[in-house]
Motif scaffolding. Structure first.
Motif, mmCIF file in Angstrom:
data_model
loop_
_atom_site.group_PDB
_atom_site.id
_atom_site.type_symbol
_atom_site.label_atom_id
_atom_site.label_comp_id
_atom_site.label_asym_id
_atom_site.label_seq_id
_atom_site.Cartn_x
_atom_site.Cartn_y
_atom_site.Cartn_z
ATOM 1 N N ALA A 2 29.582 -2.350 -92.848
ATOM 2 C CA ALA A 2 29.006 -3.236 -93.865
ATOM 3 C C ALA A 2 28.658 -4.594 -93.260
ATOM 4 C CB ALA A 2 29.967 -3.398 -95.037
ATOM 5 N N LYS A 3 29.556 -5.126 -92.447
ATOM 6 C CA LYS A 3 29.300 -6.419 -91.802
ATOM 7 C C LYS A 3 28.115 -6.310 -90.845
ATOM 8 C CE LYS A 3 32.107 -9.665 -91.241
ATOM 9 N NZ LYS A 3 32.975 -10.772 -91.058
ATOM 10 N N GLY A 4 28.076 -5.258 -90.045
ATOM 11 C CA GLY A 4 26.965 -5.054 -89.119
ATOM 12 C C GLY A 4 25.637 -4.879 -89.835
ATOM 13 N N LYS A 5 25.657 -4.167 -90.961
ATOM 14 C CA LYS A 5 24.433 -3.978 -91.751
ATOM 15 C C LYS A 5 23.920 -5.303 -92.299
ATOM 16 C CE LYS A 5 24.546 0.791 -93.376
ATOM 17 N NZ LYS A 5 24.581 1.663 -94.557
ATOM 18 N N ARG A 6 24.835 -6.151 -92.756
ATOM 19 C CA ARG A 6 24.423 -7.471 -93.265
ATOM 20 C C ARG A 6 23.763 -8.304 -92.164
ATOM 21 N NH1 ARG A 6 29.340 -7.320 -95.947
ATOM 22 N NH2 ARG A 6 30.298 -8.732 -94.449
ATOM 23 N N ILE A 7 24.355 -8.290 -91.000
ATOM 24 C CA ILE A 7 23.795 -9.047 -89.882
ATOM 25 C C ILE A 7 22.424 -8.500 -89.504
ATOM 26 C CG2 ILE A 7 24.072 -9.581 -87.420
ATOM 27 C CD1 ILE A 7 27.143 -9.614 -88.001
ATOM 28 N N ALA A 8 22.316 -7.183 -89.440
ATOM 29 C CA ALA A 8 21.030 -6.564 -89.102
ATOM 30 C C ALA A 8 19.975 -6.911 -90.157
ATOM 31 C CB ALA A 8 21.185 -5.052 -88.972
ATOM 32 N N ALA A 9 20.347 -6.844 -91.429
ATOM 33 C CA ALA A 9 19.405 -7.164 -92.506
ATOM 34 C C ALA A 9 18.986 -8.628 -92.445
ATOM 35 C CB ALA A 9 20.029 -6.847 -93.869
ATOM 36 N N ASP A 10 19.925 -9.525 -92.200
ATOM 37 C CA ASP A 10 19.619 -10.953 -92.108
ATOM 38 C C ASP A 10 18.654 -11.267 -90.963
ATOM 39 O OD1 ASP A 10 21.271 -11.412 -94.256
ATOM 40 O OD2 ASP A 10 22.923 -12.242 -93.063
ATOM 41 N N ASN A 11 18.673 -10.430 -89.928
ATOM 42 C CA ASN A 11 17.828 -10.640 -88.759
ATOM 43 C C ASN A 11 16.630 -9.697 -88.719
ATOM 44 O OD1 ASN A 11 19.198 -12.592 -86.605
ATOM 45 N ND2 ASN A 11 20.814 -11.527 -87.731
#
Length: 148
Positions: free
Chosen positions: A22-31
């Motif tokens: 979930a944390k990795g997905k948020r970072i990927a989405a933000d970038n």
């Protein structure tokens, strides 16, 4: 702040992986980055070399079943990620993570850390080994096993 283009999250199928993904997905989405999940099945032939020679047919079947199960678990964790972004490899986790970073041109690696101390920290965890061998940013997410 860096703009990451490719994010890799190695997972080991522990209970904390959903939080990590979930944390990795948020970072990927933000970038607006491409996201990959990786699971490494440890090489059984390395662990049981003698037995592997005498039971090679059974070992091959077992490895195929293990790979299929790993793909299924990875698909559950990845949700809407396509198959090309779900990677199952066989070998030593540290080496396969390092290879994937290089092959895919990963610029951010998101890894879970169980917060080991003492002797286990001195001997080196997967995160510590990988951290010293990859040439990309590494985000470690502290996770603790429920029983620790």
């Amino acid at each position: 702040m860096c703009n990451y283009k490719k994010v890799l999250i190695p997972v080991d199928f522990h209970d904390d992986n959903e939080r990590l993904v979930a944390k990795g997905k948020r970072i990927a989405a933000d970038n607006n980055a491409e996201l990959f999940l990786l699971h490494v099945d440890e090489s059984l032939s390395d662990l049981y070399l003698f037995e592997a020679a005498s039971f090679s047919g059974h070992l091959k079947e077992f490895k195929q079943d293990l790979n299929r199960r790993s793909q299924e678990k990875l698909a559950q964790l990845g949700g809407d990620l396509g198959d090309s972004h779900l990677l199952v490899r066989e070998g030593k986790a540290t080496g396969e993570i390092e290879k994937a970073v290089k092959e895919l041109g990963i610029d951010l690696l998101v890894m879970g850390s169980h917060g080991h101390s003492g002797l286990r920290r001195l001997l080196g965890s997967t995160v510590n080994v990988v951290l010293n061998h990859v040439h990309c940013d590494v985000l470690t997410v502290r996770t603790k096993a429920e029983d620790a």
